[in-house]
Write a protein that holds these residues in place. Structure first.
Motif, PDB file in Angstrom:
ATOM      1  N   PRO A  75       0.733  -1.300  -0.040  1.00 19.55           N
ATOM      2  CA  PRO A  75       0.115   0.020  -0.150  1.00 19.55           C
ATOM      3  C   PRO A  75       0.891   1.436   0.090  1.00 19.55           C
ATOM      4  N   ARG A  76       2.002   1.151   0.204  1.00 20.09           N
ATOM      5  CA  ARG A  76       2.796   2.502   0.606  1.00 20.09           C
ATOM      6  C   ARG A  76       3.731   2.673  -0.743  1.00 20.09           C
ATOM      7  N   ALA A  77       3.313   4.008  -0.995  1.00 18.48           N
ATOM      8  CA  ALA A  77       3.993   4.397  -2.419  1.00 18.48           C
ATOM      9  C   ALA A  77       5.488   4.268  -2.093  1.00 18.48           C
ATOM     10  N   PRO A  78       6.255   4.093  -3.601  1.00 15.25           N
ATOM     11  CA  PRO A  78       7.601   4.071  -3.494  1.00 15.25           C
ATOM     12  C   PRO A  78       7.834   5.677  -3.531  1.00 15.25           C
ATOM     13  N   GLN A  79       9.032   5.823  -2.927  1.00 15.02           N
ATOM     14  CA  GLN A  79       9.541   7.259  -2.787  1.00 15.02           C
ATOM     15  C   GLN A  79      10.854   7.546  -3.542  1.00 15.02           C
ATOM     16  N   ILE A  80      11.158   8.652  -4.006  1.00 12.87           N
ATOM     17  CA  ILE A  80      12.066   9.224  -4.770  1.00 12.87           C
ATOM     18  C   ILE A  80      12.789   9.995  -3.581  1.00 12.87           C
ATOM     19  N   GLN A  81      14.239   9.596  -3.300  1.00 10.97           N
ATOM     20  CA  GLN A  81      14.740  10.143  -2.483  1.00 10.97           C
ATOM     21  C   GLN A  81      15.561  11.442  -3.080  1.00 10.97           C
ATOM     22  N   ARG A  82      16.266  12.288  -2.053  1.00 12.01           N
ATOM     23  CA  ARG A  82      16.861  13.351  -2.578  1.00 12.01           C
ATOM     24  C   ARG A  82      18.065  13.130  -3.479  1.00 12.01           C
ATOM     25  N   VAL A  83      18.708  11.999  -3.308  1.00 10.43           N
ATOM     26  CA  VAL A  83      19.666  11.364  -3.995  1.00 10.43           C
ATOM     27  C   VAL A  83      19.140  10.879  -5.485  1.00 10.43           C
ATOM     28  N   LYS A  84      17.920  10.947  -5.646  1.00 12.23           N
ATOM     29  CA  LYS A  84      17.276  10.325  -6.947  1.00 12.23           C
ATOM     30  C   LYS A  84      17.560   8.758  -7.009  1.00 12.23           C
ATOM     31  N   HIS A  85      17.304   8.319  -5.733  1.00 13.34           N
ATOM     32  CA  HIS A  85      16.929   6.719  -5.613  1.00 13.34           C
ATOM     33  C   HIS A  85      15.639   6.487  -5.380  1.00 13.34           C
ATOM     34  N   VAL A  86      15.058   5.232  -5.770  1.00 12.77           N
ATOM     35  CA  VAL A  86      13.727   4.928  -5.683  1.00 12.77           C
ATOM     36  C   VAL A  86      13.831   3.929  -4.616  1.00 12.77           C
ATOM     37  N   TYR A  87      13.234   4.392  -3.499  1.00 15.25           N
ATOM     38  CA  TYR A  87      13.065   3.700  -2.254  1.00 15.25           C
ATOM     39  C   TYR A  87      11.690   2.833  -2.028  1.00 15.25           C
ATOM     40  N   ASP A  88      11.562   1.728  -1.875  1.00 12.27           N
ATOM     41  CA  ASP A  88      10.137   1.231  -1.632  1.00 12.27           C
ATOM     42  C   ASP A  88      10.197   0.697   0.095  1.00 12.27           C
ATOM     43  N   PRO A  89       9.033   1.398   0.511  1.00  7.01           N
ATOM     44  CA  PRO A  89       8.935   1.190   1.877  1.00  7.01           C
ATOM     45  C   PRO A  89       8.242   0.056   2.330  1.00  7.01           C
ATOM     46  N   ASN A  90       7.452  -0.460   1.165  1.00  3.91           N
ATOM     47  CA  ASN A  90       6.903  -1.771   1.392  1.00  3.91           C
ATOM     48  C   ASN A  90       7.922  -3.035   1.503  1.00  3.91           C
ATOM     49  N   LEU A  91       9.287  -2.775   0.965  1.00  4.14           N
ATOM     50  CA  LEU A  91      10.322  -3.761   0.898  1.00  4.14           C
ATOM     51  C   LEU A  91      11.348  -3.329   1.677  1.00  4.14           C
ATOM     52  N   VAL A  93      13.878  -1.358   0.854  1.00  7.35           N
ATOM     53  CA  VAL A  93      15.103  -1.159   0.257  1.00  7.35           C
ATOM     54  C   VAL A  93      14.887  -0.325  -0.741  1.00  7.35           C
ATOM     55  N   VAL A  94      16.200   0.041  -1.496  1.00  2.92           N
ATOM     56  CA  VAL A  94      16.236   1.038  -2.848  1.00  2.92           C
ATOM     57  C   VAL A  94      16.105   0.051  -3.840  1.00  2.92           C
ATOM     58  N   VAL A  95      15.222   0.293  -4.671  1.00  2.00           N
ATOM     59  CA  VAL A  95      14.931  -0.644  -5.864  1.00  2.00           C
ATOM     60  C   VAL A  95      15.636  -0.109  -6.933  1.00  2.00           C
ATOM     61  N   TRP A  96      16.017   1.158  -7.057  1.00  4.21           N
ATOM     62  CA  TRP A  96      16.786   1.674  -8.279  1.00  4.21           C
ATOM     63  C   TRP A  96      17.698   2.739  -7.828  1.00  4.21           C
ATOM     64  N   HIS A  97      18.717   3.124  -8.396  1.00  2.85           N
ATOM     65  CA  HIS A  97      19.434   4.178  -8.269  1.00  2.85           C
ATOM     66  C   HIS A  97      20.269   4.442  -9.499  1.00  2.85           C
ATOM     67  N   PRO A  98      20.828   5.745 -10.005  1.00  3.79           N
ATOM     68  CA  PRO A  98      21.241   6.012 -11.108  1.00  3.79           C
ATOM     69  C   PRO A  98      22.492   5.363 -11.468  1.00  3.79           C
ATOM     70  N   GLU A  99      23.172   5.014 -10.362  1.00  3.43           N
ATOM     71  CA  GLU A  99      24.458   3.927 -10.726  1.00  3.43           C
ATOM     72  C   GLU A  99      24.087   2.572 -11.559  1.00  3.43           C
ATOM     73  N   ALA A 100      23.033   2.340 -11.219  1.00  3.14           N
ATOM     74  CA  ALA A 100      22.363   0.914 -11.660  1.00  3.14           C
ATOM     75  C   ALA A 100      22.461   0.848 -13.389  1.00  3.14           C
ATOM     76  N   ASN A 101      22.426   2.082 -14.010  1.00  2.00           N
ATOM     77  CA  ASN A 101      22.395   2.099 -15.476  1.00  2.00           C
ATOM     78  C   ASN A 101      23.952   2.434 -15.955  1.00  2.00           C
ATOM     79  N   ALA A 102      24.759   2.537 -15.192  1.00  4.86           N
ATOM     80  CA  ALA A 102      26.146   2.812 -15.658  1.00  4.86           C
ATOM     81  C   ALA A 102      26.982   1.648 -15.974  1.00  4.86           C
TER      82      ALA A 102
END
Length: 102
Positions: A75-91, A93-102
């Motif tokens: 039920p809780r919305a994923p959050q976009i953190q200041r450092v541009k990571h996507v954090y899923d409060p349900n899990l 964990v950080v589910v995506w970060h910019p370095e993942a595409n590097a």
């Protein structure tokens, strides 16, 4: 929080949508979701795999997005953190970060 929570609820319910349709459906009198809010949230949720682009935008037509049903983590919305990571409060964990595409 509140606007993104509203978008999270709406996108799971309607399944496919444009940026404007999402912003309209998620808005309430006391918390209006602008098309720019929706665009930003969709951008990051797309990077994290929660939504996919079903149809790109064309002159006079908005892009169409689809919510990935298998990504309904709770039920809780994923959050976009200041450092541009996507954090899923349900899990929790950080589910995506910019370095993942590097």
């Amino acid at each position: 929080g509140g606007k993104r929570q509203a978008m999270w609820r709406v996108m799971k319910k309607i399944g496919s949508f444009t940026r404007d349709a999402l912003s309209y459906a998620a808005s309430i009198e006391t918390a209006v979701v602008s098309p720019d809010d929706a665009k930003c949230y969709l951008h990051y949720l797309g990077k994290a795999g929660y939504v996919v682009l079903a149809q790109g935008s064309k002159p006079g037509t908005q892009a169409k997005w689809i919510f990935v049903a298998g990504k309904d983590t709770g039920p809780r919305a994923p959050q976009i953190q200041r450092v541009k990571h996507v954090y899923d409060p349900n899990l929790g964990v950080v589910v995506w970060h910019p370095e993942a595409n590097a």
